[in-house]
Design an enzyme around this catalytic site. Sequence first.
Site, PDB file in Angstrom:
ATOM      1  N   GLU A  69       0.859  -1.195   0.000  1.00 28.24           N
ATOM      2  CA  GLU A  69       0.000   0.000   0.000  1.00 28.24           C
ATOM      3  C   GLU A  69       0.896   1.246   0.000  1.00 28.24           C
ATOM      4  O   GLU A  69       0.622   2.220  -0.702  1.00 28.24           O
ATOM      5  CB  GLU A  69      -0.894   0.020   1.242  1.00 28.24           C
ATOM      6  CG  GLU A  69      -1.954  -1.078   1.290  1.00 28.24           C
ATOM      7  CD  GLU A  69      -3.066  -0.876   0.287  1.00 28.24           C
ATOM      8  OE1 GLU A  69      -3.120   0.180  -0.364  1.00 28.24           O
ATOM      9  OE2 GLU A  69      -3.892  -1.795   0.145  1.00 28.24           O
ATOM     10  N   GLU A 100      -4.390   5.191   0.322  1.00 27.59           N
ATOM     11  CA  GLU A 100      -3.378   4.127   0.480  1.00 27.59           C
ATOM     12  C   GLU A 100      -2.861   4.127   1.927  1.00 27.59           C
ATOM     13  O   GLU A 100      -2.631   3.064   2.507  1.00 27.59           O
ATOM     14  CB  GLU A 100      -2.213   4.304  -0.508  1.00 27.59           C
ATOM     15  CG  GLU A 100      -2.597   4.409  -1.984  1.00 27.59           C
ATOM     16  CD  GLU A 100      -3.338   3.225  -2.579  1.00 27.59           C
ATOM     17  OE1 GLU A 100      -3.756   2.329  -1.830  1.00 27.59           O
ATOM     18  OE2 GLU A 100      -3.527   3.212  -3.812  1.00 27.59           O
ATOM     19  N   HIS A 103      -5.496   2.447   3.860  1.00 30.72           N
ATOM     20  CA  HIS A 103      -5.465   0.989   3.669  1.00 30.72           C
ATOM     21  C   HIS A 103      -4.359   0.381   4.517  1.00 30.72           C
ATOM     22  O   HIS A 103      -4.532  -0.674   5.129  1.00 30.72           O
ATOM     23  CB  HIS A 103      -5.244   0.629   2.196  1.00 30.72           C
ATOM     24  CG  HIS A 103      -6.331   1.117   1.285  1.00 30.72           C
ATOM     25  ND1 HIS A 103      -6.250   1.073  -0.084  1.00 30.72           N
ATOM     26  CD2 HIS A 103      -7.543   1.684   1.564  1.00 30.72           C
ATOM     27  CE1 HIS A 103      -7.359   1.567  -0.613  1.00 30.72           C
ATOM     28  NE2 HIS A 103      -8.149   1.950   0.362  1.00 30.72           N
ATOM     29  N   TYR A 109      -4.613  -2.539  11.568  1.00 33.23           N
ATOM     30  CA  TYR A 109      -5.722  -2.873  12.473  1.00 33.23           C
ATOM     31  C   TYR A 109      -5.949  -4.393  12.467  1.00 33.23           C
ATOM     32  O   TYR A 109      -6.174  -5.005  13.519  1.00 33.23           O
ATOM     33  CB  TYR A 109      -6.957  -2.109  11.996  1.00 33.23           C
ATOM     34  CG  TYR A 109      -8.246  -2.278  12.762  1.00 33.23           C
ATOM     35  CD1 TYR A 109      -8.276  -2.519  14.131  1.00 33.23           C
ATOM     36  CD2 TYR A 109      -9.469  -2.152  12.085  1.00 33.23           C
ATOM     37  CE1 TYR A 109      -9.497  -2.646  14.803  1.00 33.23           C
ATOM     38  CE2 TYR A 109     -10.673  -2.268  12.744  1.00 33.23           C
ATOM     39  CZ  TYR A 109     -10.686  -2.524  14.105  1.00 33.23           C
ATOM     40  OH  TYR A 109     -11.882  -2.646  14.762  1.00 33.23           O
ATOM     41  N   GLU A 173      -1.992  -2.802  -8.691  1.00 40.11           N
ATOM     42  CA  GLU A 173      -3.343  -2.545  -8.184  1.00 40.11           C
ATOM     43  C   GLU A 173      -4.404  -3.342  -8.948  1.00 40.11           C
ATOM     44  O   GLU A 173      -5.369  -3.808  -8.356  1.00 40.11           O
ATOM     45  CB  GLU A 173      -3.675  -1.047  -8.284  1.00 40.11           C
ATOM     46  CG  GLU A 173      -2.821  -0.161  -7.393  1.00 40.11           C
ATOM     47  CD  GLU A 173      -3.290   1.293  -7.402  1.00 40.11           C
ATOM     48  OE1 GLU A 173      -3.199   1.923  -8.473  1.00 40.11           O
ATOM     49  OE2 GLU A 173      -3.727   1.792  -6.352  1.00 40.11           O
ATOM     50  N   GLU A 207     -10.015   0.951  -4.524  1.00 43.41           N
ATOM     51  CA  GLU A 207      -9.096   0.475  -5.566  1.00 43.41           C
ATOM     52  C   GLU A 207      -9.732   0.510  -6.947  1.00 43.41           C
ATOM     53  O   GLU A 207      -9.045   0.715  -7.945  1.00 43.41           O
ATOM     54  CB  GLU A 207      -8.577  -0.928  -5.249  1.00 43.41           C
ATOM     55  CG  GLU A 207      -7.682  -1.022  -4.014  1.00 43.41           C
ATOM     56  CD  GLU A 207      -6.396  -0.208  -4.110  1.00 43.41           C
ATOM     57  OE1 GLU A 207      -5.945   0.089  -5.237  1.00 43.41           O
ATOM     58  OE2 GLU A 207      -5.843   0.141  -3.047  1.00 43.41           O
ATOM     59  N   HIS A 210      -9.030   3.814  -8.136  1.00 44.71           N
ATOM     60  CA  HIS A 210      -7.602   3.970  -8.469  1.00 44.71           C
ATOM     61  C   HIS A 210      -7.330   3.419  -9.865  1.00 44.71           C
ATOM     62  O   HIS A 210      -6.600   4.007 -10.657  1.00 44.71           O
ATOM     63  CB  HIS A 210      -6.713   3.233  -7.451  1.00 44.71           C
ATOM     64  CG  HIS A 210      -6.887   3.705  -6.042  1.00 44.71           C
ATOM     65  ND1 HIS A 210      -6.257   3.117  -4.973  1.00 44.71           N
ATOM     66  CD2 HIS A 210      -7.622   4.715  -5.517  1.00 44.71           C
ATOM     67  CE1 HIS A 210      -6.607   3.736  -3.860  1.00 44.71           C
ATOM     68  NE2 HIS A 210      -7.445   4.710  -4.169  1.00 44.71           N
TER      69      HIS A 210
HETATM   70 FE   LIG Z   1      -4.689   1.732  -4.719  1.00 46.38          FE
HETATM   71 FE   LIG Z   2      -4.697   0.576  -1.564  1.00 44.30          FE
END
Ligand SMILES: [Fe+2]
Ligand SMILES: [Fe+2]
Length: 328
Positions: A69, A100, A103, A109, A173, A207, A210
Site C-alpha cells: 500500500e 493508500e 489501507h 488494524y 493494483e 481500488e 484507483h
Molecule cells: Fe490503490
Molecule cells: Fe490501496
Amino acid sequence: MILGSGIQEGLLLKPVTYPWAYDLYNQAVANTWFPNEIQLDEDLADFARMTPDEHHALTHLMSYFNPNELLVNKALAFGVYPYVNAAECHLYLAKQMWEEANHCMAFEYVLETFPIDRDEAYRSHVHVHSMARKEAFEVAFIRRMTEQTLDITTVAGKQDFVRNLVAYNIILEGIWFYSGFMVALSFRQRNLLRNFGSLIDWVVRDESLHLKFGMNLILTVLEENPEIATDEFAVEIHDMIVTGVEMEAQYNHDMLPRGILGMNADYVNDYVKYLADRRLEELGFEPEYHASNPAKWMATANDTLQLVNFFEATNTSYEVNAHATGNR
Ligand SMILES: [Fe+2]
Ligand SMILES: [Fe+2]
C-alpha cells in the site's frame, strides 16, 4: 497537455481540463471511511476456528498488502504527481495517497486485532522470494522516475511514465491486489471473517477508482502523445503484464502451498489470468489466457472496467480521436 514538469503550472482548478479526474475526486471523497468503523474483534472467534494453512494464507496476504500500500504511494509521489500538470489530477492523487495510507492503517488494524506475529509478517516481504520479487519489479520502475536523466518532454521519458503507471496501476493494483482481495473475501463466502470482509469491500471500492484513474491517465497520455505508442512499446507493455502474471503464480503457490477448503493456488491463478485478460483488453490488446473466471462471485466487487481502445490499431483509433477532439 496532461504531462509536464513545471511546478508553477496547473495551480488553478477551473476551468477543469480533465472532467474524469474531477469526477473521480468527488467520488473518492464521497467514499471516505475509517477502519475503526468496523468491529474486527467480532471475527476473533472465526479466526480461532481456522486451520494453520488458513492462518498462513491470511498472514501472507497482510505481509504483502501492508508494505505495498505504501509502495503505491511512492509510485504516485515519485512517478506520477511530479509529472502531471492538471490541478484536478493533483486533487485526485492527494486523495488516493490518503486512501493508500488508510489501507495501510486498515491492515495494521488487522495485525493488531488477530493474533498474527507482526515481526514475522513484516519480515516476509524481504525473506519470501516470491514477495520480494514483486516488490523489486515495482521499485525498478519507480526508481527510474527519480533519475536525473529522465526527461518527461521526450518520447523515452513519456514511455518511462507509462511503464511506471502500468507497473503500479495495471499490474500491482489491477491484478495483484485484486487476486489478494479475492482470497481475502473468499473467507466470507464460507461464512468466516465477515467484518474483515467488510473492511476489504471498502478497500476494493477505493481500488476500483484507483484503477479507473490510472487507466484514464494512460489513455490521456497516449491520446495526447500518439508517437509513444510504437509497436515495440506495445509488445513491451504486453510482456510486462505477462511477467506480472508469472510472478503472481509463484507468490500464490507460497500463499497456498497445500490449498485450503474450496481454494488452491491453481484456482487463484485462474482468477489472475482472467484479470490479466481483462486488463489486456482494457488496454486494447487481445486476451492472452482465455481463462474463465473461477470466482464469479467477485464480479460485484467491480473487478473489471469498461473497455477503452488504445495500443489496438493505434494508427486508426488515434487519428479518429485526434479529429474528433479537434484542434489539438
Ligand atoms: Fe490503490
Ligand atoms: Fe490501496
